[in-house]
Scaffold this motif. Sequence first.
Motif, PDB file in Angstrom:
ATOM      1  N   GLU A 253      38.154  46.809  48.349  1.00 40.59           N
ATOM      2  CA  GLU A 253      37.170  45.995  47.631  1.00 40.59           C
ATOM      3  C   GLU A 253      36.442  46.819  46.578  1.00 40.59           C
ATOM      4  N   HIS A 254      36.132  48.072  46.908  1.00 36.81           N
ATOM      5  CA  HIS A 254      35.446  48.942  45.950  1.00 36.81           C
ATOM      6  C   HIS A 254      36.282  49.133  44.683  1.00 36.81           C
ATOM      7  N   TYR A 255      37.577  49.325  44.858  1.00 36.51           N
ATOM      8  CA  TYR A 255      38.471  49.566  43.721  1.00 36.51           C
ATOM      9  C   TYR A 255      39.096  48.285  43.182  1.00 36.51           C
ATOM     10  N   ARG A 256      38.731  47.143  43.752  1.00 33.09           N
ATOM     11  CA  ARG A 256      39.291  45.863  43.323  1.00 33.09           C
ATOM     12  C   ARG A 256      40.816  45.937  43.350  1.00 33.09           C
TER      13      ARG A 256
ATOM     14  N   ASP B 136      38.717  43.113  34.060  1.00 30.09           N
ATOM     15  CA  ASP B 136      38.906  42.405  35.334  1.00 30.09           C
ATOM     16  C   ASP B 136      37.601  42.365  36.111  1.00 30.09           C
ATOM     17  N   CYS B 137      36.510  42.150  35.374  1.00 31.94           N
ATOM     18  CA  CYS B 137      35.187  42.218  35.995  1.00 31.94           C
ATOM     19  C   CYS B 137      34.745  40.909  36.641  1.00 31.94           C
ATOM     20  N   GLY B 138      35.650  39.936  36.724  1.00 29.41           N
ATOM     21  CA  GLY B 138      35.289  38.676  37.354  1.00 29.41           C
ATOM     22  C   GLY B 138      35.274  38.792  38.862  1.00 29.41           C
ATOM     23  N   ALA B 139      35.233  37.660  39.510  1.00 32.96           N
ATOM     24  CA  ALA B 139      35.173  37.637  40.963  1.00 32.96           C
ATOM     25  C   ALA B 139      36.425  38.269  41.555  1.00 32.96           C
ATOM     26  N   TYR B 140      36.227  39.031  42.630  1.00 31.77           N
ATOM     27  CA  TYR B 140      37.344  39.669  43.320  1.00 31.77           C
ATOM     28  C   TYR B 140      37.315  39.269  44.788  1.00 31.77           C
ATOM     29  N   SER B 141      38.478  38.993  45.338  1.00 29.65           N
ATOM     30  CA  SER B 141      38.598  38.783  46.774  1.00 29.65           C
ATOM     31  C   SER B 141      39.825  39.547  47.246  1.00 29.65           C
ATOM     32  N   LEU B 142      39.726  40.155  48.409  1.00 31.53           N
ATOM     33  CA  LEU B 142      40.814  40.943  48.961  1.00 31.53           C
ATOM     34  C   LEU B 142      42.020  40.041  49.201  1.00 31.53           C
TER      35      LEU B 142
END
Length: 257
Positions: A153-156, A227-233
């Motif tokens: 998650e930290h590194y997307r 790629d600064c939008g929402a991220y989910s694993l």
Amino acid sequence: MAKNWYPVIDYLACTECGTCVDFCSHGVYNKAKAPSPVVMKPGNCIDRCHGCGNKCPAGAISYVGDDTGWTPPNGECIAEKSVDCCRGGACEEDSSKAVLVEYLYLDLNTCDRCIGADAVLEKVLGSIAPALEAAGYTMRLQKVQIATKELAEHYRFLASPTIRVNGQDICGPVAENICGCCGEISGTDVTCRTFAYKGQAYEVPPKAMLAEGILRTVFGIVQPVCDCGAYSLPENLKNFFEGKAVKTGCCSGGTCG
């Protein structure tokens, strides 16, 4: 112990003397890989500890989350710069000509494609580094084992392995297929990254593909993608970490011990 503080190795500067591995008493480094410093349990690192960095004769160690202004032995200040949009400020031109190559992977002990991509990347960097240095660029290589879902998650992190240059993924859209090696590690069905180059798919990226990707990014031939939008694993990675934790009898996230 710290969740957001751990060493990152510049493998281009590292001389593999083994000093950091021998010094650390908290199990952060994989002693089986010594003298090469492979960060195995980043969650074991002590918050604000610069012990291994102070011992490194090459100044090849920096720390995620370091905002202390600490200076490594070679005199280069590595206080963390502010990040505006993308990691490392990759959305804007870097006037210092600094090139950060990040190799993000799940495993370098068992996974054939992680091991293979790592070897190809090192060969490519060894070939192009002299030309970039002659042009005034300074290049650093950081290898990060994505050992937990928190690190992912930290590194997307989207797929293993991933190669980024100044925050930009140079290997195009993510495509995957079944990876028996990572399935063996986690006891689940796992897909890992494939690499598309000139109409063919590879499980280990060709040297020409990586060389072109790095140079095109360094010289601004490709448009940076934010790629600064929402991220989910990704579900695939979630299953990997959960399966690995169950198989090893460890707690969730694999950071116990």
